[in-house]
Design an enzyme around this catalytic site. Sequence first.
Site, mmCIF file in Angstrom:
data_model
loop_
_atom_site.group_PDB
_atom_site.id
_atom_site.type_symbol
_atom_site.label_atom_id
_atom_site.label_comp_id
_atom_site.label_asym_id
_atom_site.label_seq_id
_atom_site.Cartn_x
_atom_site.Cartn_y
_atom_site.Cartn_z
ATOM 1 N N PRO A 1 0.976 -1.152 0.031
ATOM 2 C CA PRO A 1 0.098 0.070 -0.109
ATOM 3 C C PRO A 1 0.821 1.379 0.005
ATOM 4 O O PRO A 1 1.936 1.159 0.685
ATOM 5 C CB PRO A 1 -0.840 -0.025 1.126
ATOM 6 C CG PRO A 1 -0.690 -1.477 1.841
ATOM 7 C CD PRO A 1 0.433 -2.201 1.290
ATOM 8 N N ASP B 1 14.348 3.377 5.353
ATOM 9 C CA ASP B 1 13.464 2.520 4.495
ATOM 10 C C ASP B 1 14.355 1.766 3.520
ATOM 11 O O ASP B 1 14.493 0.594 3.148
ATOM 12 C CB ASP B 1 12.506 3.257 3.610
ATOM 13 C CG ASP B 1 11.421 3.582 4.453
ATOM 14 O OD1 ASP B 1 11.372 3.322 5.787
ATOM 15 O OD2 ASP B 1 10.522 4.058 4.138
ATOM 16 N N ALA C 1 1.533 4.378 3.487
ATOM 17 C CA ALA C 1 1.013 3.562 4.556
ATOM 18 C C ALA C 1 2.199 3.355 5.486
ATOM 19 O O ALA C 1 1.894 2.614 6.623
ATOM 20 C CB ALA C 1 0.327 2.524 4.340
ATOM 21 N N ALA D 1 10.545 0.149 -1.864
ATOM 22 C CA ALA D 1 10.614 -1.051 -2.615
ATOM 23 C C ALA D 1 10.779 -1.177 -4.167
ATOM 24 O O ALA D 1 11.321 -1.874 -4.732
ATOM 25 C CB ALA D 1 9.536 -2.007 -1.856
ATOM 26 N N LEU E 1 4.816 1.573 4.728
ATOM 27 C CA LEU E 1 5.279 0.213 4.501
ATOM 28 C C LEU E 1 6.313 0.029 3.484
ATOM 29 O O LEU E 1 6.892 -1.015 2.842
ATOM 30 C CB LEU E 1 4.241 -1.071 3.965
ATOM 31 C CG LEU E 1 3.215 -1.416 5.063
ATOM 32 C CD1 LEU E 1 1.973 -1.900 4.592
ATOM 33 C CD2 LEU E 1 4.157 -2.415 5.995
ATOM 34 N N GLY E 2 7.013 1.320 3.219
ATOM 35 C CA GLY E 2 8.087 1.557 2.469
ATOM 36 C C GLY E 2 7.833 1.327 0.751
ATOM 37 O O GLY E 2 8.925 0.783 0.185
HETATM 38 O O1 PMV Z 1 7.613 4.191 7.605
HETATM 39 P P1 PMV Z 1 7.632 5.624 6.723
HETATM 40 O O2 PMV Z 1 7.996 5.150 5.166
HETATM 41 O O3 PMV Z 1 6.582 6.234 6.893
HETATM 42 O O4 PMV Z 1 8.679 6.109 7.380
HETATM 43 C C1 PMV Z 1 8.801 7.142 8.267
HETATM 44 C C2 PMV Z 1 9.995 7.273 9.175
HETATM 45 C C3 PMV Z 1 10.390 8.258 9.602
HETATM 46 O O5 PMV Z 1 11.306 8.260 10.581
HETATM 47 C C4 PMV Z 1 9.090 9.220 9.998
HETATM 48 C C5 PMV Z 1 11.116 9.292 8.475
HETATM 49 C C6 PMV Z 1 12.568 8.637 8.012
HETATM 50 O O6 PMV Z 1 12.981 9.123 6.989
HETATM 51 O O7 PMV Z 1 13.091 7.865 8.814
#
Ligand code: PMV
Length: 315
Positions: A101, A152, A104, A111, A106-107
């Site tokens: 998704p 990520d 959300a 990916a 989930l990267g």
């Molecule tokens: O899980 P995501 O893709 O929403 O990553 C957010 C993680 C944060 O720490 C808020 C931002 C980052 O770049 O690490």
Amino acid sequence: MPAFSASAPGKIILFGEHAVVYGRPAIAVPVRQVQAKAIVMANPLAATGNVLIQAPDVGLEAYLDDLPADHPLVCVIRGVIKTLEIGRLPALTLRINSTIPVAAGLGSGAAVSVAIIRALSAFLGHPLSENTISSLAYEVEKIHHGTPSGIDNSVITYEKPVFYIRDRAIETLRVRYPFTILIGDSGVSSPTAAVVRDVQRAWLAEPEYYERIFDSIGKIAQTSRQVIENGKSASLGSLMNENHVLLQAIGVSSPELDRLVEAARSAGAAGAKLSGGGRGGNMIAAVTRDTTSTVTHALLGAGAKRIITTEIGTS
Ligand code: PMV
């Protein structure tokens, strides 16, 4: 020329989101139940340089040259061309499918980038190293996230649980005993870049307050690492609860996420927290074999749009 395909998993942050942008550690794990896949095929009938991109999941079909220069897909393909010092690509079709998704936590963006870099570099006869794949995907993350920490692209490239500190060599985690988490989707789309920007604004206005909270989050991530590596996963739940309170304190939770977190705890989860950028997207809950089903039902009853059950520490 044969077709080349590659895939990359989703990911979830267990501990340390937001604080990781400010140099504190965080822990993230791959989520293999969702995947992005890229296929690169030669297109012998088209002229050299003709690159057709098909991404049916997002309704995109376009030639590379017709997309804006700052489009993430353009950035990822140009990154591969530059790294391999290729003048012009042969005519090809790049097809992207993803079950991850979007927006959300989930990267999905990282990916897709990693899958494309793997498939395209293999197609061109020069598969790139994991380090290079991760660095290229990081450049694209800047478009998605503004000031990404790099967590990520790292966890998705290496496909292992990681203990991550910005600008340091990545450390993979040895999970002593596998443990289970549920990932509950609030159904609220929340682009990470906007939340990260709001946190930055607030941090600039009140640096001491935010630094103290980031320190506390960093300590939780450190403790969680020991807990995971020593097989004491029963204490992960309370660490998740503590982390969630701190994320609420920096204003990145939401009524929907709080409701899901509360529902999971009331139904017997050892602990729960939001995961990722927040304000929407996903939350996670620590469960056992005995509580998985009850907590799943409670989350669905509290409005979760989808639940993923994932075992951490099994390959
Ligand atoms: O899980 P995501 O893709 O929403 O990553 C957010 C993680 C944060 O720490 C808020 C931002 C980052 O770049 O690490």
